[in-house]
Write a protein that holds these residues in place. Structure first.
Motif, PDB file in Angstrom:
ATOM      1  N   GLY A 161       5.956  12.391  27.606  1.00  0.00           N
ATOM      2  CA  GLY A 161       4.613  12.452  28.169  1.00  0.00           C
ATOM      3  C   GLY A 161       4.437  11.444  29.292  1.00  0.00           C
ATOM      4  O   GLY A 161       4.867  10.300  29.175  1.00  0.00           O
ATOM      5  N   LEU A 162       3.809  11.888  30.374  1.00  0.00           N
ATOM      6  CA  LEU A 162       3.547  10.986  31.504  1.00  0.00           C
ATOM      7  C   LEU A 162       2.042  10.896  31.751  1.00  0.00           C
ATOM      8  O   LEU A 162       1.577  11.035  32.875  1.00  0.00           O
ATOM      9  N   GLY A 163       1.306  10.657  30.663  1.00  0.00           N
ATOM     10  CA  GLY A 163      -0.116  10.382  30.812  1.00  0.00           C
ATOM     11  C   GLY A 163      -0.305   8.927  31.193  1.00  0.00           C
ATOM     12  O   GLY A 163       0.618   8.256  31.667  1.00  0.00           O
ATOM     13  N   GLY A 166       1.976   6.872  28.857  1.00  0.00           N
ATOM     14  CA  GLY A 166       3.376   7.193  29.099  1.00  0.00           C
ATOM     15  C   GLY A 166       3.900   6.618  30.398  1.00  0.00           C
ATOM     16  O   GLY A 166       5.025   6.108  30.468  1.00  0.00           O
ATOM     17  N   MET A 167       3.084   6.670  31.445  1.00  0.00           N
ATOM     18  CA  MET A 167       3.503   6.143  32.734  1.00  0.00           C
ATOM     19  C   MET A 167       3.733   4.634  32.658  1.00  0.00           C
ATOM     20  O   MET A 167       4.731   4.111  33.171  1.00  0.00           O
ATOM     21  N   SER A 168       2.816   3.924  31.995  1.00  0.00           N
ATOM     22  CA  SER A 168       2.954   2.472  31.874  1.00  0.00           C
ATOM     23  C   SER A 168       4.166   2.107  31.030  1.00  0.00           C
ATOM     24  O   SER A 168       4.903   1.169  31.351  1.00  0.00           O
ATOM     25  N   VAL A 169       4.382   2.838  29.942  1.00  0.00           N
ATOM     26  CA  VAL A 169       5.528   2.570  29.066  1.00  0.00           C
ATOM     27  C   VAL A 169       6.836   2.800  29.819  1.00  0.00           C
ATOM     28  O   VAL A 169       7.743   1.957  29.795  1.00  0.00           O
ATOM     29  N   ALA A 170       6.932   3.933  30.505  1.00  0.00           N
ATOM     30  CA  ALA A 170       8.168   4.260  31.212  1.00  0.00           C
ATOM     31  C   ALA A 170       8.479   3.225  32.294  1.00  0.00           C
ATOM     32  O   ALA A 170       9.618   2.760  32.426  1.00  0.00           O
ATOM     33  N   ARG A 171       7.472   2.868  33.064  1.00  0.00           N
ATOM     34  CA  ARG A 171       7.673   1.911  34.150  1.00  0.00           C
ATOM     35  C   ARG A 171       8.115   0.544  33.608  1.00  0.00           C
ATOM     36  O   ARG A 171       9.030  -0.087  34.149  1.00  0.00           O
ATOM     37  N   THR A 172       7.487   0.096  32.526  1.00  0.00           N
ATOM     38  CA  THR A 172       7.789  -1.235  31.997  1.00  0.00           C
ATOM     39  C   THR A 172       9.178  -1.295  31.381  1.00  0.00           C
ATOM     40  O   THR A 172       9.921  -2.264  31.595  1.00  0.00           O
ATOM     41  N   PHE A 173       9.550  -0.288  30.606  1.00  0.00           N
ATOM     42  CA  PHE A 173      10.886  -0.302  30.005  1.00  0.00           C
ATOM     43  C   PHE A 173      11.970  -0.217  31.072  1.00  0.00           C
ATOM     44  O   PHE A 173      13.024  -0.833  30.941  1.00  0.00           O
ATOM     45  N   ALA A 174      11.689   0.518  32.138  1.00  0.00           N
ATOM     46  CA  ALA A 174      12.657   0.574  33.241  1.00  0.00           C
ATOM     47  C   ALA A 174      12.786  -0.792  33.906  1.00  0.00           C
ATOM     48  O   ALA A 174      13.898  -1.220  34.265  1.00  0.00           O
ATOM     49  N   SER A 175      11.675  -1.500  34.045  1.00  0.00           N
ATOM     50  CA  SER A 175      11.716  -2.818  34.680  1.00  0.00           C
ATOM     51  C   SER A 175      12.460  -3.831  33.817  1.00  0.00           C
ATOM     52  O   SER A 175      12.943  -4.850  34.323  1.00  0.00           O
ATOM     53  N   LEU A 190       6.820  15.918  36.615  1.00  0.00           N
ATOM     54  CA  LEU A 190       8.270  15.841  36.804  1.00  0.00           C
ATOM     55  C   LEU A 190       8.599  15.280  38.190  1.00  0.00           C
ATOM     56  O   LEU A 190       9.532  14.481  38.345  1.00  0.00           O
ATOM     57  N   ALA A 191       7.803  15.670  39.176  1.00  0.00           N
ATOM     58  CA  ALA A 191       7.999  15.134  40.524  1.00  0.00           C
ATOM     59  C   ALA A 191       7.677  13.638  40.564  1.00  0.00           C
ATOM     60  O   ALA A 191       8.389  12.851  41.200  1.00  0.00           O
ATOM     61  N   ARG A 192       6.611  13.234  39.868  1.00  0.00           N
ATOM     62  CA  ARG A 192       6.227  11.821  39.841  1.00  0.00           C
ATOM     63  C   ARG A 192       7.304  10.986  39.151  1.00  0.00           C
ATOM     64  O   ARG A 192       7.601   9.859  39.582  1.00  0.00           O
ATOM     65  N   GLY A 197      11.729   6.778  40.306  1.00  0.00           N
ATOM     66  CA  GLY A 197      13.116   6.361  40.163  1.00  0.00           C
ATOM     67  C   GLY A 197      13.657   6.545  38.758  1.00  0.00           C
ATOM     68  O   GLY A 197      14.710   5.984  38.410  1.00  0.00           O
ATOM     69  N   LEU A 198      12.966   7.352  37.955  1.00  0.00           N
ATOM     70  CA  LEU A 198      13.392   7.612  36.580  1.00  0.00           C
ATOM     71  C   LEU A 198      13.975   9.014  36.486  1.00  0.00           C
ATOM     72  O   LEU A 198      13.902   9.799  37.427  1.00  0.00           O
ATOM     73  N   THR A 199      14.540   9.338  35.342  1.00  0.00           N
ATOM     74  CA  THR A 199      15.178  10.645  35.157  1.00  0.00           C
ATOM     75  C   THR A 199      14.216  11.606  34.466  1.00  0.00           C
ATOM     76  O   THR A 199      13.789  11.338  33.339  1.00  0.00           O
ATOM     77  N   PRO A 200      13.855  12.712  35.127  1.00  0.00           N
ATOM     78  CA  PRO A 200      12.928  13.659  34.504  1.00  0.00           C
ATOM     79  C   PRO A 200      13.672  14.730  33.699  1.00  0.00           C
ATOM     80  O   PRO A 200      14.825  15.052  33.974  1.00  0.00           O
ATOM     81  N   PHE A 201      12.993  15.246  32.687  1.00  0.00           N
ATOM     82  CA  PHE A 201      13.481  16.456  32.028  1.00  0.00           C
ATOM     83  C   PHE A 201      12.292  17.220  31.469  1.00  0.00           C
ATOM     84  O   PHE A 201      11.249  16.642  31.166  1.00  0.00           O
TER      85      PHE A 201
END
Length: 300
Positions: A161-163, A166-175, A190-192, A197-201
């Motif tokens: 999920g990229l709500g 989800g967006m905050s979680v994904a960005r922080t774990f990547a950092s 998926l485009a966002r 710079g993350l991998t979409p599926f």
């Protein structure tokens, strides 16, 4: 200032204390229900039982973040006395009375519909949800550190999920150095994900994508982490489900398979209740000014 506004604060946890503190500072008159075991008091706020509230004079009712359960019971951390919000009680309130809750359910929706009262869900607001995602992310990091034996850096993390959360979680774990892939259905999401710079599926590929994950973080409030998905996960995978109860994970099958799965809604109230309460209090203040000015026409 909220001078002249009568507010009933019914139930809640430590986050509500920040709400109470803010509203009393702004000179609102508060009736506190479900706080009889709270040691300290607040000037301008009175602890009462629910049958002692003068609902005929109440301009607004503030419920805890979860609202009520499906029987109308309100969670009261600071009391052992059961508190229920009923149709009879709401019918006694003035027509302009507004009910505030973090989220809602069928019971609460039917209640306000039958009594023709206005319900505002705070967590439907982008500002509240985005601010609240900060302590949610910090709590998620804490849980992952506590329940894994590997570093976040270099781990394979799947975020579903990229709500707003989800967006905050994904960005922080990547950092933090994790290899993050994010599952979504919406083509714009998926485009966002790619832009970040993350991998979409696509979520339809979740069964296949779960084969190499060390940590799976779900934010989708529907059953998405099914038994088929879990059966493909490595035995050491940790599932952290941030969706509202009952979550989006087949917890029974995860336990059967021996995979640790944690349901963790309401993390802000656990890891940072003061900050989470201040977020809610600040937004409530703005909304209550509207109740005061529009509902009663009182001078501001």
């Amino acid at each position: 200032m909220l001078t002249g506004l009568n507010i009933a604060v019914i139930g809640g946890d430590a986050r509500q204390l920040e709400v109470i503190r803010k509203l009393t500072e702004l000179d609102a008159k508060l009736s506190l229900v479900g706080f009889d075991q709270l040691d300290h008091g607040f000037t301008g706020a009175t602890k009462v039982n629910i049958d002692e509230v003068q609902f005929e004079e109440v301009d607004s009712i503030i419920l805890p973040i979860p609202g009520t359960d499906q029987e109308g019971t309100v969670d009261t951390v600071f009391s052992n006395i059961e508190v229920k919000l009923t149709e009879d009680l709401l019918m006694r309130t003035p027509d302009h009375c507004v009910i505030f809750s973090g989220i809602t359910n069928d019971y609460l929706n039917n209640l306000v519909q039958n009594t023709n009262r206005k319900l505002i869900q705070l967590f439907n607001r982008d500002d509240v949800a985005i601010y609240n995602s900060i302590p949610t992310v910090e709590g998620t990091i804490m849980m992952v550190i506590q329940h894994t034996d590997i570093t976040i850096h270099g781990s394979n993390v799947a975020v579903l999920g990229l709500g707003r959360v989800g967006m905050s979680v994904a960005r922080t774990f990547a950092s933090l150095g994790a290899k993050v892939k994010v599952g979504a259905r919406d083509s714009a999401h998926l485009a966002r994900i790619t832009e970040m710079g993350l991998t979409p599926f696509h979520l339809s590929e979740l069964e296949q994508e779960s084969k190499d994950v060390d940590v799976c973080i779900n934010t989708i409030p529907h059953l998405i982490v099914t038994s088929k998905v879990i059966s493909n996960m490595p035995a050491h995978t940790l599932i952290v489900d941030l969706a509202s109860k009952p979550g989006g994970t087949d917890f029974r099958y995860a336990e059967k398979r021996g995979i640790k799965a944690l349901l963790a809604p309401g993390l802000p109230g656990i890891v940072a209740p003061k900050t989470a309460g201040q977020i809610v209090a600040n937004v409530l203040t703005q909304l209550l000014e509207e109740v005061k000015n529009e509902g009663k026409g009182l001078s501001s």
